[in-house]
Scaffold this active site. Sequence first.
Site, short mmCIF file in Angstrom:
data_model
loop_
_atom_site.label_atom_id
_atom_site.label_comp_id
_atom_site.label_asym_id
_atom_site.label_seq_id
_atom_site.Cartn_x
_atom_site.Cartn_y
_atom_site.Cartn_z
N ASP A 25 51.67 12.43 59.70
CA ASP A 25 51.52 13.74 60.36
C ASP A 25 52.54 13.81 61.50
OD1 ASP A 25 50.35 16.15 61.22
OD2 ASP A 25 48.69 15.17 62.20
N LYS A 73 53.73 15.57 56.17
CA LYS A 73 53.77 16.92 56.77
C LYS A 73 55.06 17.02 57.58
CE LYS A 73 48.79 17.57 57.68
NZ LYS A 73 47.79 17.59 58.79
N ARG A 132 35.77 11.69 52.24
CA ARG A 132 36.67 10.61 51.77
C ARG A 132 36.49 10.31 50.28
NH1 ARG A 132 39.04 8.28 56.25
NH2 ARG A 132 37.77 8.02 58.10
N ASP A 178 39.22 12.26 55.71
CA ASP A 178 37.90 12.75 56.11
C ASP A 178 37.98 13.88 57.13
OD1 ASP A 178 38.82 11.04 58.30
OD2 ASP A 178 36.78 11.26 59.09
N GLU A 217 50.27 4.49 53.76
CA GLU A 217 49.57 5.52 54.54
C GLU A 217 49.05 6.60 53.63
OE1 GLU A 217 48.27 6.19 57.21
OE2 GLU A 217 49.46 5.77 58.99
N ASP A 218 47.90 7.17 53.98
CA ASP A 218 47.42 8.35 53.29
C ASP A 218 48.31 9.55 53.59
OD1 ASP A 218 46.66 8.32 55.94
OD2 ASP A 218 44.56 8.83 55.58
N PHE A 260 45.24 21.13 57.96
CA PHE A 260 44.30 20.01 57.93
C PHE A 260 43.66 19.91 56.55
CE2 PHE A 260 40.22 17.88 58.53
CZ PHE A 260 40.64 16.73 59.19
N ILE A 261 43.75 18.73 55.95
CA ILE A 261 43.23 18.53 54.60
C ILE A 261 42.20 17.40 54.58
CG2 ILE A 261 45.27 19.40 53.39
CD1 ILE A 261 45.86 16.29 53.06
N GLY A 278 41.84 5.84 55.84
CA GLY A 278 42.28 6.91 54.96
C GLY A 278 42.99 6.47 53.70
#
Length: 180
Positions: A108, A136, A171, A165, A104-105, A158-159, A50
């Site tokens: 969560d 988040k 992506r 992805d 990190e992307d 959820f994105i 990610g």
Amino acid sequence: MSATEIQLHDRYFAPYLDADKIQAAVKRLAGEINRDYATARPVFLSVLNGSFMFTADLLKHVTVPCEVSFIKLASYHGTQSTGNVKTLLGLDINLDGRPVIVLEDIVDTGKTLHEFLPVLRAHGASNIEVASLLVKPDALKYKDISVKYQGISIPNDFIVGYGLDYNGLGRNLQDIYVVK
Ligand code: 5GP
Ligand code: MG
């Protein structure tokens, strides 16, 4: 379906964060890192898959001497975290005594980092910080995880896009979309 909505597999996604907003956050994070690591020669450890776009864009704005390496972990299947973090591709760089910035992307639940950061400590990394494009806060379960460099704070939705992805798709998008 509106013109800007997109479909990936069976789900529809609405525009959420545009490329300009993402790039502004990336530049701000790079500025913070340049200020804090002027003499430290950090190792950026990018968590694949990610984080590949975030890593590439961030490092274009990092001006301090640094190294970059990649690790592949996974905890998601579809839109739900499986709760199992698997290390798929191991470390290939000596971290002994090195300051590490994990890229990190999105953070969560924090489970990925909760499991991964002790591994980095065991490899002798001297100081470990996390830079995440997205966080988040409402989803965070592992309270030991703190993200020093935070791009954009989002609700628990959820994105997809900009590296993230939905079952393999999305992506490549330069904007970020939220599931409908
Ligand atoms: P955590 O271990 O913090 O629960 O989740 C970390 C990983 O789950 C992220 O690096 C990312 O790959 C994935 N993830 C978390 N939230 C989302 C999301 O909203 N969309 C997508 N596509 N992946 C997510
Ligand atoms: Mg990730």
